[in-house]
Design a protein around this motif. Structure first.
Motif, short mmCIF file in Angstrom:
data_model
loop_
_atom_site.label_atom_id
_atom_site.label_comp_id
_atom_site.label_asym_id
_atom_site.label_seq_id
_atom_site.Cartn_x
_atom_site.Cartn_y
_atom_site.Cartn_z
N THR A 1 0.87 -1.18 0.00
CA THR A 1 0.00 0.00 0.00
C THR A 1 0.90 1.22 0.00
O THR A 1 1.78 1.35 0.86
CB THR A 1 -0.92 0.01 1.23
OG1 THR A 1 -1.78 -1.13 1.18
CG2 THR A 1 -1.79 1.27 1.24
N LYS B 1 1.13 5.39 -0.06
CA LYS B 1 0.37 6.60 0.28
C LYS B 1 1.18 7.85 -0.03
O LYS B 1 2.40 7.87 0.18
CB LYS B 1 0.01 6.57 1.76
CG LYS B 1 -0.82 7.76 2.23
CD LYS B 1 -1.17 7.64 3.70
CE LYS B 1 -2.02 8.83 4.17
NZ LYS B 1 -2.39 8.71 5.60
N GLU C 1 -4.11 6.98 -1.46
CA GLU C 1 -3.33 5.76 -1.29
C GLU C 1 -3.87 4.68 -2.23
O GLU C 1 -5.06 4.66 -2.54
CB GLU C 1 -3.32 5.28 0.16
CG GLU C 1 -4.62 4.73 0.67
CD GLU C 1 -4.46 4.10 2.06
OE1 GLU C 1 -3.71 4.64 2.90
OE2 GLU C 1 -5.10 3.06 2.30
#
Length: 403
Positions: A209, A211, A218
């Motif tokens: 992930t 961001k 994100e």
């Protein structure tokens, strides 16, 4: 006989022309292409295999892949969708296949199959394709469109602009009073120089992930370490959705990476359990996470101020916290961008408020149709930009076929 001129010899232009002529054989259609070649973007797409579309079959889900155009494309996708694309090509002897990542390619595994399909169709239908016919000016006169090229002047009842993201074409549209949202790059990789990534070229994780620090943006997906920084679907997706913000920052920004897409507390628990279960084992020797390679794990361990010889039993709570943070919220400074392969995509183009998406017709001029990337529509990588071209071309063709 209605005369139709299509500016642009790319995917959207060809698809529009073929469908319009099939719907109304009486149409006299000419495609004008500025270069000596046509369908060049189709040729290089998907590494020369042509990523035709993406295996997402619900309009509400499909539009989520478009940072710009999500709202406007919902209605059109109910008219011509991914399944229709499969059927369209299959009917013309070009079966498509879905790959493991849901990208869709011709079974022939070459973009030439798509190019040959289009060329055969325009030849059979009698659609004229004129290369080296860059358009210099367009205006209306006596309810006709007048199109000037270096070679000659054309008159048409209906005009289609399908020339992609081109500065000259946008300037042409401005002469027709259309507003242009200034273009900025989309779909690019992040230039990051960081000792944690040095010499890890080709290392990847399946679901990170990423961001953009200081924003709510994100994205998740595979992440790849390259010799210039970070790439892969997670990064490319973030570059698309953050295109305007990143341009405003002049491509100086920080990204936070969660390499495992798991919470910091979850990772702390895993590390504390390892301390109890494997106290005498050397921490750096083996990654406890199958998604983190041994070499990447070594970097995270050393960066968390853990010694090469240190055992799990000797790991302090502070070191556990540091390592968990490195795995779940490590911050990397990005400075610049690198274009993704040869597929340069921009965020920008004709303001979508000026288009009637039931027909892809200009709200400012009757019988002016605008389709493809010349509009302020773009998508993440994976075949979505082509699906926009097929859908827009199909709907435009229906409107052209009307008497």
């Amino acid at each position: 006989m209605n005369k139709v001129i299509i500016i642009g010899g790319g995917a959207a232009g060809y698809f529009t022309a073929i469908n319009a002529k099939e719907n109304n054989p009486e149409l006299d259609i000419t495609i004008l292409e500025k270069s000596g070649d046509v369908l060049q973007k189709v040729k290089i797409s998907g590494g020369g295999r042509c990523n035709v579309t993406h295996a997402c079959f619900e309009p509400k889900e499909l539009v989520k892949f478009y940072p710009r155009g999500e709202k406007e494309l919902l209605g059109p996708f109910h008219q011509f969708m991914t399944g229709d694309t499969f059927e369209w090509f299959d009917d013309r002897g070009i079966p498509l296949k879905i790959e493991s990542d849901n990208r869709v390619f011709p079974e022939a595994n070459t973009s030439q199959a798509i190019i040959d399909c289009f060329q055969k169709a325009v030849d059979n239908l009698g659609i004229k394709v004129l290369t080296n016919h860059g358009v210099n000016s367009v205006y209306q006169q006596d309810n006709k469109w007048v199109i000037n090229t270096k070679e000659e002047t054309f008159k048409a009842d209906k005009l289609v602009i399908a020339a992609g993201s081109s500065k000259k074409i946008w300037e042409l549209c401005e002469t027709l009073d259309h507003s242009i949202i200034p273009p900025v790059p989309s779909l690019f990789t992040f230039n990051i120089k960081d000792k944690r990534l040095t010499d890890l070229l080709g290392t990847s994780v399946p679901n990170a992930t990423v961001k953009l620090v200081g924003t709510n943006l994100e994205t998740s997906g595979p992440l790849l370490i390259t010799h210039w920084g970070m790439s892969g679907p997670a990064v490319l997706k973030l570059s698309a959705f953050g295109a305007r913000i990143l341009a405003e920052k002049n491509y100086q920004y920080n990204v936070e990476v969660n390499w495992l897409s798991r919470s910091t507390n979850q990772i702390v628990n895993v590390l504390q359990n390892l301390k109890k279960k494997e106290p005498r084992k050397t921490i750096i020797l083996k990654s406890p996470f199958e998604d983190i390679s041994k070499r990447l794990w070594e970097r995270f361990v050393l960066y968390s101020h853990i010694k090469e010889t240190q055992n799990w039993a000797d790991l302090s709570n502070k070191q556990i916290e540091s390592l968990a943070n490195e795995l779940t919220k490590g911050v990397y400074n990005a400075n610049g961008r690198t274009t993704f392969k040869d597929e340069f995509v921009t965020a920008g183009g004709i303001d979508l408020k000026e288009i009637n998406f039931k027909r892809f017709e200009s709200k400012l001029h009757k019988n002016l149709f605008i389709v493809g990337e010349v509009l302020n529509i773009d998508a993440v990588t994976g075949g979505f930009n082509f699906q926009n071209a097929w859908t827009g071309g199909f709907i435009t063709a229906k409107a052209l076929a009307e008497n």
